[in-house]
Design an enzyme around this catalytic site. Structure first.
Site, PDB file in Angstrom:
ATOM      1  N   ASN A  29      -7.500  -3.710  14.103  1.00  0.00           N
ATOM      2  CA  ASN A  29      -8.852  -4.103  13.847  1.00  0.00           C
ATOM      3  C   ASN A  29      -8.754  -5.279  12.694  1.00  0.00           C
ATOM      4  O   ASN A  29      -9.970  -5.402  12.150  1.00  0.00           O
ATOM      5  CB  ASN A  29      -9.331  -2.896  13.324  1.00  0.00           C
ATOM      6  CG  ASN A  29      -8.873  -2.401  12.124  1.00  0.00           C
ATOM      7  OD1 ASN A  29      -7.817  -2.920  11.465  1.00  0.00           O
ATOM      8  ND2 ASN A  29      -9.241  -1.149  11.553  1.00  0.00           N
ATOM      9  N   ASP A  74       0.848  -1.188  -0.083  1.00  0.00           N
ATOM     10  CA  ASP A  74       0.052  -0.041  -0.014  1.00  0.00           C
ATOM     11  C   ASP A  74       0.820   1.135   0.038  1.00  0.00           C
ATOM     12  O   ASP A  74       1.918   1.097   0.218  1.00  0.00           O
ATOM     13  CB  ASP A  74      -1.012   0.097   1.270  1.00  0.00           C
ATOM     14  CG  ASP A  74      -0.244  -0.423   2.471  1.00  0.00           C
ATOM     15  OD1 ASP A  74       0.859  -0.295   2.736  1.00  0.00           O
ATOM     16  OD2 ASP A  74      -1.082  -0.986   3.433  1.00  0.00           O
ATOM     17  N   HIS A 112      -6.967  -5.238  10.128  1.00  0.00           N
ATOM     18  CA  HIS A 112      -6.785  -4.881   8.529  1.00  0.00           C
ATOM     19  C   HIS A 112      -5.467  -5.627   8.259  1.00  0.00           C
ATOM     20  O   HIS A 112      -4.504  -5.808   8.793  1.00  0.00           O
ATOM     21  CB  HIS A 112      -6.693  -3.484   8.199  1.00  0.00           C
ATOM     22  CG  HIS A 112      -5.815  -2.702   8.937  1.00  0.00           C
ATOM     23  ND1 HIS A 112      -5.937  -1.560   9.321  1.00  0.00           N
ATOM     24  CD2 HIS A 112      -4.471  -2.907   9.004  1.00  0.00           C
ATOM     25  CE1 HIS A 112      -4.608  -0.783   9.681  1.00  0.00           C
ATOM     26  NE2 HIS A 112      -3.724  -1.788   9.413  1.00  0.00           N
ATOM     27  N   GLU A 168      -9.560  -2.301   5.199  1.00  0.00           N
ATOM     28  CA  GLU A 168     -10.375  -2.132   6.619  1.00  0.00           C
ATOM     29  C   GLU A 168     -11.470  -2.958   6.716  1.00  0.00           C
ATOM     30  O   GLU A 168     -11.868  -3.668   5.698  1.00  0.00           O
ATOM     31  CB  GLU A 168     -10.678  -0.497   6.711  1.00  0.00           C
ATOM     32  CG  GLU A 168      -9.470   0.255   6.658  1.00  0.00           C
ATOM     33  CD  GLU A 168      -8.528   0.396   8.016  1.00  0.00           C
ATOM     34  OE1 GLU A 168      -8.591  -0.511   8.770  1.00  0.00           O
ATOM     35  OE2 GLU A 168      -8.094   1.423   8.197  1.00  0.00           O
TER      36      GLU A 168
HETATM   37  C1  F6R Z   1       1.401  -1.728   6.048  1.00  0.00           C
HETATM   38  C2  F6R Z   1       0.152  -2.243   6.128  1.00  0.00           C
HETATM   39  C3  F6R Z   1      -0.578  -2.512   7.207  1.00  0.00           C
HETATM   40  C4  F6R Z   1       0.143  -2.623   8.595  1.00  0.00           C
HETATM   41  C5  F6R Z   1      -0.788  -2.759   9.917  1.00  0.00           C
HETATM   42  C6  F6R Z   1       0.197  -2.978  11.034  1.00  0.00           C
HETATM   43  O1  F6R Z   1       1.949  -1.651   4.590  1.00  0.00           O
HETATM   44  O2  F6R Z   1      -0.167  -3.050   5.157  1.00  0.00           O
HETATM   45  O3  F6R Z   1      -1.663  -3.424   7.310  1.00  0.00           O
HETATM   46  O4  F6R Z   1       0.735  -3.822   8.618  1.00  0.00           O
HETATM   47  O5  F6R Z   1      -1.327  -1.467   9.915  1.00  0.00           O
HETATM   48  O6  F6R Z   1       0.993  -1.904  11.456  1.00  0.00           O
HETATM   49  P1  F6R Z   1       2.142  -1.870  12.402  1.00  0.00           P
HETATM   50  O7  F6R Z   1       3.158  -2.885  12.097  1.00  0.00           O
HETATM   51  O8  F6R Z   1       2.672  -0.593  12.551  1.00  0.00           O
HETATM   52  O9  F6R Z   1       1.453  -2.489  13.872  1.00  0.00           O
END
Ligand code: F6R
Length: 237
Positions: free
Chosen positions: A128, A67, A130, A135
């Site tokens: 959550n 992303d 994702h 989301e």
């Molecule tokens: C980032 C992504 C998100 C993160 C998720 C966890 O490229 O795709 O899904 O993996 O938000 O974020 P952290 O690792 O900061 O807890």
């Protein structure tokens, strides 16, 4: 889904970095799907260290990140491109032209399939549930598209990366979809630390896809490993 528990973040990240190195050694043209966020930082550190010590050859490897934020310039300090360049790409011999991020113009899913499809996908997970920026509410057959970030995700990311200033966090991103992620041949999802405990407990219980918990899509993938540390969950699964 296979679950692997490690003593701490270091051990978990060492394991994942070794899995990535193994993938590249088996196939020097490996196509990697990569994640940003706090979770993979140590893994990227180990990969960078490995390159300086052992010179694992990344020159033919390609990468597709999950992303990218919308509404900030590509080389903004907070962009995922900048994050990846700093934490990994600048420290290894991958060719920057072989590193890809989704944008509104590049037909990302086509680009991935033309390259041959993702061999190894690394994922983090949001509190959550994702994965990527899919989301809750994301459809099972979703492909790369523009997504609105939830208030919760904006708050979490503000704390981690924007000095707590919510107003600086973009509200939209472009993300690979759940279907795009499921096309990967092999997936490792990392969950580290206390903040992910409830999320992983929920994932363990999933039997089917639940639209309100996007990571549940992974239950129907044939090759998924969930790597977690003791701080996240002290149980064997
Ligand atoms: C980032 C992504 C998100 C993160 C998720 C966890 O490229 O795709 O899904 O993996 O938000 O974020 P952290 O690792 O900061 O807890």
């Amino acid at each position: 889904m296979k679950f692997l528990k490690f003593e701490n973040e270091i051990e978990a990240s060492k394991y994942v970095s070794q899995e990535i190195i193994k993938e590249i050694k088996e196939n020097n043209k490996a196509i990697l799907g990569l994640a940003t966020g706090s979770t993979p930082i140590k893994t990227y550190e180990f990969l960078s260290k490995d390159f300086s010590l052992n010179k694992t050859d990344w020159s033919k490897v390609s990468s597709f990140n999950l992303d990218e934020y919308l509404g900030i310039p590509e080389y903004d300090e907070q962009s995922y491109r900048t994050f990846m360049n700093k934490t990994l790409f600048n420290n290894i011999n991958i060719k920057l032209e072989n590193t890809h991020f989704p944008n509104k113009e590049n037909n990302y899913d086509d680009l991935i399939s033309k390259a041959g499809g993702i061999d190894f996908q690394l994922l983090g997970i949001g509190v959550n549930g994702h994965i990527g920026f899919n989301e809750p509410g994301s459809l099972e057959n979703s492909l790369t598209r523009v997504v609105d970030l939830t208030e919760e995700t904006i708050e979490v990311n503000a704390k981690k990366f924007f000095d707590g200033d919510i107003s600086l966090v973009p509200h939209q991103a472009i993300s690979m979809g759940l279907k795009s992620i499921m096309r990967a041949k092999k997936i490792i999802l990392m969950a580290l630390g206390k903040s992910k405990t409830e999320t992983i407990k929920k994932l363990i219980k999933c039997k089917n896809f639940d639209i309100n918990f996007p990571a549940s899509i992974l239950v129907s993938h044939p090759n998924v490993t969930i790597v977690y540390d003791k701080e996240c969950l002290n149980n064997e699964i």
